[in-house]
Design a protein around this motif. Structure first.
Motif: not given
Length: 459
Positions: A140, A299, A166, A131-132, A114, A304, A135, A138, A142, A164
């Motif tokens: 993830r 997301a 970003i 977004c950071t 991603n 997410v 994620f 979550a 990133p 991912t």
């Protein structure tokens, strides 16, 4: 010869980065080193960033010396470095391939499942930061590249081990067209950077090309359906387009039950007709509701959970230089903001007026002569929103003044405005104005924040 950057950033290869202290060059150096590339760099001055790179085992030379490129397999440069730079000129003479920073990031993105790329004339840094947060919440893990500092990271970048990446994605010089987004967020499309683009249509064409980079099937464009120019840009777009809106219930994602408490918004995120998350923001302004919707929409398409959206945005207090509190002076609160386009300035001042202060004092430093000339009347009108406007001289950045443009010309059109010849004078003027109940803003993309920091030291 058409050279592929992938061939030059493999494990064991050596790459030299010119301007390595920059906001997206430093993380690039760190990511490439983590992939086994032997990295060296140069920058114009010492900085905390340069020291950090050295601590990671990346040698950095101060100054641009032709000898620095000797032995490099390739050279990667920041957008501000041109062919007349001594290192670039030496590389070209020696036949060493020279790549742009954006090309390197684009190559790196290809290694992630991603690649979430956030673009738009305004709001990129804030939305990329949101977004950071999501994620990270979550789990993830990133990798991140932001054009500013994010408190949760203590930097503008992060090297993660998840699937991912970003990335804030800038349209200037068409940089984002070298990227490889699987999810391309388009927040808005407005006239800006008219020293590079011909006009709004030229900008729309660039954003359309950016949108077309997403793969089909599997990729998504996440688009702000409240922005007329975004709709025009994506007219007839054939790939997956996931739309978001503050109010349009025909969009795929929209805000419901929006309420405000002391200038801060709470709302439900409705995605595909169902409640996805309930968001309470710690940053004000309707523009940040839209930014949060963009982050939530991105997301959602990347599966997410809504709980991570709620958790991530609940602890987001803003990116560095985005309505960032610096301290106080004579009982007045002092904040700093990066706004440098009339639309950004309008959003900032409109939001500031909702926060209950007696006066909003705005110290504004215009950024570049071309932008000031292109939006002169807009800047005049929007600066009238402040109770008091203090103007610093124009921050030239990459330009020289060929237009006869000055902050004094702006000040002459704004009732009660004061024009200052230096940042020291700005700080002194603000200190003389400051009183309890005031909100003092230092605003601009240059070094106006130094005036705010000096003001806070005056106490």
């Amino acid at each position: 010869m058409n050279r592929n950057i992938e061939d030059y950033i493999r494990p064991g290869a050596r790459a030299h980065l010119v301007g390595v202290g920059g906001v997206s060059m430093a993380p690039l150096a760190e990511v490439l080193k983590g992939k086994g590339v032997d990295i060296t760099g140069s920058d114009m001055r010492e900085s905390e960033t340069v020291e950090r790179l050295r601590s990671l085992g990346i040698p950095v030379t101060i100054g641009h010396l032709p000898g620095s490129v000797e032995g490099a397999g390739c050279v990667i440069r920041t957008a501000a470095v041109h062919d007349d730079n001594p290192e670039i000129a030496a590389a070209l003479r020696a036949g060493i391939p020279v790549f742009e920073r954006a090309q390197a990031w684009g190559a790196i993105m290809g290694h992630y499942k991603n690649a979430l790329c956030v673009a738009g004339t305004h709001g990129k840094t804030t939305t990329t930061s949101m977004c950071t947060h999501i994620f990270l919440a979550a789990g993830r893990d990133p990798s991140v590249m932001i054009g500013g500092t994010l408190p949760i990271l203590g930097a503008g970048h992060r090297v993660g081990h998840g699937d991912t990446i970003i990335a804030e994605s800038c349209e200037y010089c068409n940089s984002f067209l070298s990227f490889a987004p699987t999810v391309a967020v388009i927040l808005n499309v407005e006239a800006d950077h008219l020293d590079f683009f011909q006009d709004l249509k030229d900008i729309e064409n660039s954003f359309r090309k950016f949108a077309e980079l997403v793969p089909a099937p599997g990729g998504h464009v996440v688009a702000n359906w409240d922005n007329t120019n975004v709709r025009e840009t994506l007219e007839g777009f054939q790939k997956s387009c996931f739309t978001f809106s503050l109010t349009d219930r025909m969009a795929h994602c929209w805000a419901d039950n929006l309420t405000w408490d002391r200038g801060l918004p709470s709302f439900d995120v409705i995605a595909m007709g169902e409640k996805y998350a309930h968001v309470s923001l710690r940053v004000g302004g309707i523009h940040n509701v839209s930014n949060a919707l963009a982050a939530a929409a991105a997301a959602y398409v990347l599966e997410v959970p809504g709980e991570a959206v709620e958790e991530g945005l609940a602890c987001f207090t803003g990116a560095g230089r985005r309505f960032e509190k610096k301290g106080s002076c004579h009982g007045a609160d002092v904040y700093d903001d990066y706004a440098h386009h009339p639309d950004e300035l309008r959003a900032l001042l409109t939001m500031a007026k909702t926060l209950g202060y007696q006066r909003v004092v705005c110290a504004f430093q215009p950024h570049t002569y071309t932008r000031t000339a292109a939006f002169f009347d807009d800047f005049v009108e929007v600066l009238k929103l402040a109770d008091v406007a203090v103007l610093a001289e124009i921050y030239a950045a990459r330009e020289t003044d060929t237009l006869g443009m000055s902050s004094r010309r702006l000040a002459e059109q704004i009732p009660g405005a004061v024009c200052c010849g230096s940042l020291e004078e700005v700080a002194s003027q603000l200190a003389a104005l400051a009183q309890p109940g005031d909100l003092i803003l230092t605003v601009g993309a240059g070094d106006i924040y130094l005036a705010g920091e000096a003001l806070v030291r005056k106490g």
